[in-house]
Scaffold this motif. Structure first.
Motif, mmCIF file in Angstrom:
data_model
loop_
_atom_site.group_PDB
_atom_site.id
_atom_site.type_symbol
_atom_site.label_atom_id
_atom_site.label_comp_id
_atom_site.label_asym_id
_atom_site.label_seq_id
_atom_site.Cartn_x
_atom_site.Cartn_y
_atom_site.Cartn_z
ATOM 1 N N PRO A 144 7.381 19.582 39.548
ATOM 2 C CA PRO A 144 7.532 18.989 40.876
ATOM 3 C C PRO A 144 8.300 17.667 40.800
ATOM 4 N N PRO A 145 8.870 17.220 41.916
ATOM 5 C CA PRO A 145 9.545 15.918 41.921
ATOM 6 C C PRO A 145 8.650 14.825 41.355
ATOM 7 N N LEU A 146 9.280 13.825 40.775
ATOM 8 C CA LEU A 146 8.536 12.766 40.089
ATOM 9 C C LEU A 146 7.471 12.153 40.982
ATOM 10 N N CYS A 149 4.090 13.909 40.955
ATOM 11 C CA CYS A 149 3.376 14.019 39.677
ATOM 12 C C CYS A 149 2.520 12.770 39.466
ATOM 13 N N PHE A 150 1.678 12.815 38.430
ATOM 14 C CA PHE A 150 0.673 11.765 38.273
ATOM 15 C C PHE A 150 0.664 11.192 36.858
ATOM 16 N N GLY A 151 0.446 9.874 36.783
ATOM 17 C CA GLY A 151 0.333 9.188 35.507
ATOM 18 C C GLY A 151 -1.019 8.548 35.342
ATOM 19 N N PRO A 152 -1.268 7.903 34.188
ATOM 20 C CA PRO A 152 -2.574 7.268 33.945
ATOM 21 C C PRO A 152 -2.950 6.260 35.029
ATOM 22 N N GLU A 153 -1.933 5.592 35.595
ATOM 23 C CA GLU A 153 -2.219 4.572 36.600
ATOM 24 C C GLU A 153 -2.684 5.155 37.926
ATOM 25 N N ASP A 154 -2.544 6.467 38.104
ATOM 26 C CA ASP A 154 -2.929 7.098 39.366
ATOM 27 C C ASP A 154 -4.400 7.495 39.412
ATOM 28 N N GLY A 155 -5.094 7.434 38.278
ATOM 29 C CA GLY A 155 -6.499 7.813 38.238
ATOM 30 C C GLY A 155 -7.410 6.650 38.611
ATOM 31 N N PRO A 175 1.064 18.271 38.057
ATOM 32 C CA PRO A 175 -0.341 18.486 38.451
ATOM 33 C C PRO A 175 -0.932 19.788 37.926
ATOM 34 N N SER A 176 -0.101 20.822 37.726
ATOM 35 C CA SER A 176 -0.629 22.101 37.250
ATOM 36 C C SER A 176 -1.061 22.046 35.792
ATOM 37 N N THR A 177 -0.750 20.944 35.084
ATOM 38 C CA THR A 177 -1.195 20.787 33.695
ATOM 39 C C THR A 177 -2.202 19.648 33.564
ATOM 40 N N LEU A 178 -2.816 19.275 34.683
ATOM 41 C CA LEU A 178 -3.752 18.147 34.686
ATOM 42 C C LEU A 178 -5.200 18.567 34.879
ATOM 43 N N GLY A 179 -5.502 19.848 34.756
ATOM 44 C CA GLY A 179 -6.881 20.289 34.934
ATOM 45 C C GLY A 179 -7.848 19.598 34.001
#
Length: 286
Positions: A144-146, A149-155, A175-179
């Motif tokens: 997906p576009p940047l 998507c999610f990084g450590p700072e988004d949690g 996100p599909s690899t963040l389960g």
């Protein structure tokens, strides 16, 4: 000055960035280099394998008549720690288009004995001299576009197993690899992300050596946790990357006997496959 323009003004450049400073070596003698391994590139107190490969890659670029790594294979013998280290290089063969060398990184143990951490064999050439002919069935990963998507700072809190290296990267995971981060691993050995350096430095062949080993391990999506140390890592650099963020896709097809492989592809902003790698890593079962 607008905030965006100010950020652009202080953007790091190749040769003048934290990555360059932290991989810089001091030549003590021909083929002998000193370096202080930075604690900024650690994972659970151990220095990241991709950062270490970039250190050795820089030493070989100084030793060999060619500057660009084409293929580099590393065996990780013992865990490296932040602090002083010695790199020793040897020229194996030189030719008109390729030169081959080997390098080892050493540190001292508590008794003052020299311990080899990594041993590398690599072939170098000139990426700019390669022909433009490309014939491939490979395609860039569907990420997906940047901004989606999610990084450590988004949690809401640091991700379990996060480390100092995360502060030096721009890492946005598909996100599909963040389960795994939500306690619901998919069971698929896949990890995909947008990748860059946090200070905005564009990529070169040496930073590609970092990129292949900087994402969370695929073992997390297989429902495993903890450190996944690299046993062996081979990287093929295929061309010089265009400016802009990279897309990194990593997959594991076989976990057996406490070991797994990770196959990585790195794509640049021009949709070119700029690096490939395979590594064997150890996992903790049970």
């Amino acid at each position: 000055m607008p905030e965006a323009a100010s950020a652009q003004a202080v953007r790091a450049t190749i040769g003048d960035s934290e990555f360059d400073r932290d991989t810089a070596l001091t030549r003590r003698a021909p083929g002998v280099y000193d370096i202080d391994l930075s604690a900024g590139w650690t994972i659970i107190n151990a220095v990241n394998g991709g950062y270490l490969l970039a250190v050795l890659g820089r030493a070989l670029a100084d030793t060999l008549p060619h500057a660009d790594p084409f293929t580099i294979s590393a065996h990780y013998l013992t865990a490296s720690q932040p602090g002083p280290a010695i790199v020793r290089t040897d020229v194996v063969r030189t030719g008109r288009t390729l030169s081959t060398g080997q390098a080892s990184l050493f540190q001292y143990d508590d008794e003052g004995r020299e311990v080899e951490r990594i041993r590398v064999l690599a072939s170098y050439g000139n990426l700019d001299a390669l022909p433009d002919d490309v014939r491939t069935t490979a395609a860039p990963p569907a990420i997906p576009p940047l901004e989606h998507c999610f990084g450590p700072e988004d949690g809401p809190a640091p991700v379990s197993g996060s480390s100092a290296i995360a502060d030096r990267l721009m890492l946005k995971l598909d996100p599909s690899t963040l389960g795994w981060a939500l306690g619901k691993p998919s069971g698929k050995g896949e990890m995909r992300a947008w990748f860059g350096l946090a200070d905005g430095r564009d990529h070169d062949p040496l930073s590609l050596l970092l990129a292949v080993d900087a994402l969370p391990p695929t073992a997390f999506e297989l429902g495993l946790t903890g450190w996944v140390p690299t046993v062996e890592l081979t990287v093929h650099v295929r061309c010089r990357p265009a400016p802009g963020p990279l897309r990194v896709s990593i997959a594991t097809r076989n976990l057996a006997g406490g070991f797994l492989e990770e196959d990585a592809e790195v794509w640049d902003s021009a949709d070119r496959l700029v690096a490939q790698s395979r590594q064997l890593a150890r996992v903790r079962l049970g």
